[in-house]
Design an enzyme around this catalytic site. Structure first.
Site, PDB file in Angstrom:
ATOM      1  N   TYR A  14       0.802  -1.221   0.000  1.00  0.00           N
ATOM      2  CA  TYR A  14       0.000   0.000   0.000  1.00  0.00           C
ATOM      3  C   TYR A  14       0.842   1.281   0.000  1.00  0.00           C
ATOM      4  CZ  TYR A  14      -3.757  -3.201   1.398  1.00  0.00           C
ATOM      5  OH  TYR A  14      -4.668  -4.228   1.444  1.00  0.00           O
ATOM      6  N   HIS A  19      -4.160   6.597  -1.138  1.00  0.00           N
ATOM      7  CA  HIS A  19      -4.762   6.543   0.187  1.00  0.00           C
ATOM      8  C   HIS A  19      -3.722   6.670   1.302  1.00  0.00           C
ATOM      9  CE1 HIS A  19      -8.766   6.264   1.568  1.00  0.00           C
ATOM     10  NE2 HIS A  19      -8.868   4.980   1.831  1.00  0.00           N
ATOM     11  N   PHE A  64      -5.810  -1.340   9.784  1.00  0.00           N
ATOM     12  CA  PHE A  64      -6.267  -0.908   8.476  1.00  0.00           C
ATOM     13  C   PHE A  64      -7.148   0.335   8.586  1.00  0.00           C
ATOM     14  CE2 PHE A  64      -4.689  -5.051   7.326  1.00  0.00           C
ATOM     15  CZ  PHE A  64      -4.098  -4.789   6.102  1.00  0.00           C
ATOM     16  N   ASN A  66     -10.106   1.374   7.985  1.00  0.00           N
ATOM     17  CA  ASN A  66     -11.451   1.491   8.560  1.00  0.00           C
ATOM     18  C   ASN A  66     -11.495   1.327  10.072  1.00  0.00           C
ATOM     19  OD1 ASN A  66     -10.926  -1.242   8.592  1.00  0.00           O
ATOM     20  ND2 ASN A  66     -12.887  -1.869   7.712  1.00  0.00           N
ATOM     21  N   ASP A  91      -5.966  11.911   2.508  1.00  0.00           N
ATOM     22  CA  ASP A  91      -6.244  12.152   1.098  1.00  0.00           C
ATOM     23  C   ASP A  91      -7.695  12.595   0.927  1.00  0.00           C
ATOM     24  OD1 ASP A  91      -6.518   9.260   1.954  1.00  0.00           O
ATOM     25  OD2 ASP A  91      -7.676   9.197   0.099  1.00  0.00           O
TER      26      ASP A  91
END
Length: 202
Positions: A14, A19, A64, A66, A91
């Protein structure tokens, strides 16, 4: 004392995603201040720096996106840092690439990390540094777009944007949010809104 949180997803896969720009801005603040290696605590990577005589805790939630708010709640709670002194860098699809928007409060705007922070802090009234990544092209879903890497052209411009956002955080801490908003909530002449379709909430 301030808490500065950069939102992102953990893991090498990632690192270059749109993001994860919040992570990169926190890394830049740490590098500027010569921070030592971060410590792992409360599910995040934490570093201590000083800006204008103020202690600042830099935080990258290593859960993560969320569930980012869980880490923020634990750090803010332990150090008794109020929402007004919690700065979340993330972002923003609804801003053109290269533009910043500073402010307090508001909704999540489809951003799962921001939604999690609001839920865990119990208030939306923390400081936001929104970093424009632009809307996705019509054929892209928003979730796929934010989890994709920046384009080649964006990669060339990205270091300047990361520097600008780090400057904005430093300005908030040292001179206050109103002064920082006056300085950074302007539209760069080199950017313009592009039509597209936003969607998703990765």
């Amino acid at each position: 004392m301030f808490l500065v949180v950069g939102l992102g997803n953990p893991g090498r896969q990632y690192q270059g995603n749109r993001h994860n720009v919040g992570f990169r801005i926190v890394d830049q603040l740490a590098a500027r201040a010569g921070a030592t290696s971060p410590r792992d605590k409360y599910g995040g990577e934490l570093s201590d720096i000083t800006l204008g005589g103020e202690r600042v805790i830099l935080c990258k939630p290593m859960e993560f996106m969320n569930v980012s708010g869980q880490v923020v709640r634990h750090v803010a709670g332990f150090h008794k840092i109020p929402a007004a002194r919690t700065i979340v860098v993330h972002d923003e699809l609804d801003l053109p690439f290269g533009r910043l928007k500073l402010g307090v409060g508001g909704g999540a705007g489809g951003h799962n990390g921001v939604r999690s922070v609001i839920a865990d802090l119990g208030t939306p009234d923390f400081v936001r540094v929104r970093v424009g990544i632009d809307r996705p092209p019509p054929e892209w879903k928003g979730a796929d777009y934010v989890l994709a890497n920046f384009t080649g052209a964006e990669q060339k411009a990205l270091p300047a944007l990361i520097d600008l956002a780090a400057d904005a955080v430093e300005e908030i801490v040292t001179r206050g949010l109103p002064a920082a908003m006056n300085k950074f909530n302007t539209k760069p002449k080199s950017t313009s809104d592009k039509p597209g379709t936003a969607g998703g909430d990765a």
